[in-house]
Design a protein around this motif. Structure first.
Motif, mmCIF file in Angstrom:
data_model
loop_
_atom_site.group_PDB
_atom_site.id
_atom_site.type_symbol
_atom_site.label_atom_id
_atom_site.label_comp_id
_atom_site.label_asym_id
_atom_site.label_seq_id
_atom_site.Cartn_x
_atom_site.Cartn_y
_atom_site.Cartn_z
ATOM 1 N N UNK A 82 -37.662 -44.345 -46.819
ATOM 2 C CA UNK A 82 -38.416 -45.482 -46.293
ATOM 3 C C UNK A 82 -39.511 -45.040 -45.326
ATOM 4 N N UNK A 83 -39.216 -44.007 -44.552
ATOM 5 C CA UNK A 83 -40.170 -43.517 -43.562
ATOM 6 C C UNK A 83 -41.061 -42.395 -44.104
ATOM 7 N N UNK A 84 -40.819 -41.993 -45.367
ATOM 8 C CA UNK A 84 -41.540 -40.863 -45.964
ATOM 9 C C UNK A 84 -41.459 -39.649 -45.032
ATOM 10 N N UNK A 85 -40.227 -39.370 -44.647
ATOM 11 C CA UNK A 85 -39.957 -38.316 -43.677
ATOM 12 C C UNK A 85 -38.921 -37.356 -44.237
ATOM 13 N N UNK A 86 -39.178 -36.066 -44.126
ATOM 14 C CA UNK A 86 -38.227 -35.029 -44.531
ATOM 15 C C UNK A 86 -37.988 -34.089 -43.364
ATOM 16 N N UNK A 87 -36.781 -33.546 -43.311
ATOM 17 C CA UNK A 87 -36.410 -32.623 -42.243
ATOM 18 C C UNK A 87 -35.767 -31.388 -42.856
ATOM 19 N N UNK A 88 -36.191 -30.234 -42.424
ATOM 20 C CA UNK A 88 -35.529 -28.977 -42.776
ATOM 21 C C UNK A 88 -34.796 -28.496 -41.533
ATOM 22 N N UNK A 89 -33.476 -28.506 -41.589
ATOM 23 C CA UNK A 89 -32.692 -28.007 -40.466
ATOM 24 C C UNK A 89 -32.272 -26.566 -40.746
ATOM 25 N N UNK A 90 -32.542 -25.682 -39.792
ATOM 26 C CA UNK A 90 -32.169 -24.268 -39.905
ATOM 27 C C UNK A 90 -31.132 -23.994 -38.827
ATOM 28 N N UNK A 91 -29.932 -23.599 -39.224
ATOM 29 C CA UNK A 91 -28.817 -23.500 -38.274
ATOM 30 C C UNK A 91 -28.490 -22.079 -37.838
ATOM 31 N N UNK A 92 -29.087 -21.094 -38.450
ATOM 32 C CA UNK A 92 -28.763 -19.705 -38.113
ATOM 33 C C UNK A 92 -30.046 -18.902 -37.884
ATOM 34 N N UNK A 93 -29.939 -17.732 -37.257
ATOM 35 C CA UNK A 93 -31.130 -16.919 -36.994
ATOM 36 C C UNK A 93 -31.785 -16.412 -38.268
ATOM 37 N N UNK A 94 -33.085 -16.212 -38.185
ATOM 38 C CA UNK A 94 -33.827 -15.580 -39.261
ATOM 39 C C UNK A 94 -33.695 -14.061 -39.082
ATOM 40 N N UNK A 95 -33.350 -13.367 -40.136
ATOM 41 C CA UNK A 95 -33.178 -11.913 -40.057
ATOM 42 C C UNK A 95 -34.512 -11.274 -39.679
ATOM 43 N N UNK A 96 -34.493 -10.466 -38.639
ATOM 44 C CA UNK A 96 -35.732 -9.947 -38.043
ATOM 45 C C UNK A 96 -36.625 -9.232 -39.059
ATOM 46 N N UNK A 97 -36.032 -8.424 -39.914
ATOM 47 C CA UNK A 97 -36.834 -7.652 -40.860
ATOM 48 C C UNK A 97 -37.361 -8.494 -42.023
ATOM 49 N N UNK A 98 -36.919 -9.752 -42.095
ATOM 50 C CA UNK A 98 -37.341 -10.615 -43.197
ATOM 51 C C UNK A 98 -38.090 -11.850 -42.723
ATOM 52 N N UNK A 99 -38.573 -11.803 -41.487
ATOM 53 C CA UNK A 99 -39.298 -12.954 -40.955
ATOM 54 C C UNK A 99 -40.571 -13.250 -41.745
ATOM 55 N N UNK A 100 -41.299 -12.201 -42.113
ATOM 56 C CA UNK A 100 -42.534 -12.402 -42.867
ATOM 57 C C UNK A 100 -42.242 -13.045 -44.221
ATOM 58 N N UNK A 101 -41.194 -12.545 -44.892
ATOM 59 C CA UNK A 101 -40.811 -13.120 -46.183
ATOM 60 C C UNK A 101 -40.437 -14.588 -46.038
ATOM 61 N N UNK A 102 -39.713 -14.905 -44.967
ATOM 62 C CA UNK A 102 -39.299 -16.286 -44.748
ATOM 63 C C UNK A 102 -40.503 -17.189 -44.521
#
Length: 262
Positions: A82-102
């Motif tokens: 109804x609100x045309x709203x989406x949320x991406x919840x991230x609950x854990x750390x991003x692996x440091x060596x893969x930040x660029x890929x993420x």
């Protein structure tokens, strides 16, 4: 990367996406928790990637004994059609060596999904503020040129303060050194903003200066900041009470002190 929860993948065309940066105090993640819980958003899928620490657990937004047994993962997508709203919840750390890929995966998903705009909720170390950042509100924003064309006037009317560029060497005035964007403790915030500028994505960053500790008040302040712009809930009742805390918050600080130690 995105795996829908049902056979028919949802359409995000024209939606606003809100996501946290995994940053100091987890303020963005706490603010997203308040959004999902208060707006009773529906889970429509999850992100499958090796760029973040894997996790599985019970439903963090459970409202009854039945739905408490649902299994949830490290990165999930919720919507309010109804609100045309989406949320991406991230609950854990991003692996440091893969930040660029993420970051590349997120940018690609945003472009492929057709989101109208993206808002990143983040935070930065309060103790590393520049002198000019010590005055006034702890809230700041950043906006890409693509979103500036669409929402620049609206943000200007709100009277918000843009994140200041600071000297590369604090305390030294060197006319030959260009001020730079610096978000210490902000995780991928700066790089994701830079990537979005390069890809001409309409994206904004809303952040708060804070310290580690009980960061629930910071999350409420940040979500109210977002609400001033997106009008998610009635502003007349704005405050901590209007935002519904999820059931999982009962475990934020563990159990109480056992009386037997006395």
């Amino acid at each position: 990367m995105f795996v829908p929860a049902e056979n028919n993948p949802p359409s995000f065309k024209g939606f606003t996406l809100v996501m946290p940066a995994v940053a100091i105090g987890n303020v963005g993640q706490l603010a997203v928790d308040l959004m999902v819980s208060t707006l009773k958003m529906k889970r429509v899928g999850y992100m499958h990637t090796d760029c973040i620490v894997p996790l599985v657990g019970n439903n963090p937004y459970a409202t009854s004994a039945e739905d408490a047994e649902e299994l949830h993962t490290a990165a999930e997508v919720y919507t309010s059609a109804e609100m045309k709203l989406a949320v991406l919840q991230i609950r854990t750390p991003i692996i440091r060596t893969k930040r660029k890929n993420f970051r590349q995966l997120i940018v690609s998903w945003i472009k492929a999904s057709g989101f109208a705009r993206t808002v990143v909720l983040s935070s930065s170390h309060a103790y590393q503020r520049d002198d000019q950042q010590l005055h006034g509100t702890p809230l700041r924003y950043l906006i890409t040129p693509a979103l500036q064309k669409l929402s620049g006037d609206a943000l200007k009317e709100l009277g918000w303060r843009e994140m200041e560029r600071v000297s590369a060497f604090s305390g030294l005035t060197d006319t030959n050194t260009e001020p730079r964007l610096c978000i210490p403790g902000g995780g991928i915030t700066k790089q994701l903003f830079t990537d979005s500028c390069a890809e001409e994505l309409p994206l904004a960053v809303l952040l708060i200066f804070c310290s580690e500790g009980d960061n629930i008040p910071d999350a409420v302040t940040l979500i109210n900041y977002l609400n001033d712009w997106l009008h998610l809930v009635d502003k007349s009742n704005q405050g901590a009470k209007k935002w519904r805390s999820p059931s999982s918050w009962k475990h934020l600080f563990g159990s109480g002190v056992p009386p037997t130690i006395f």
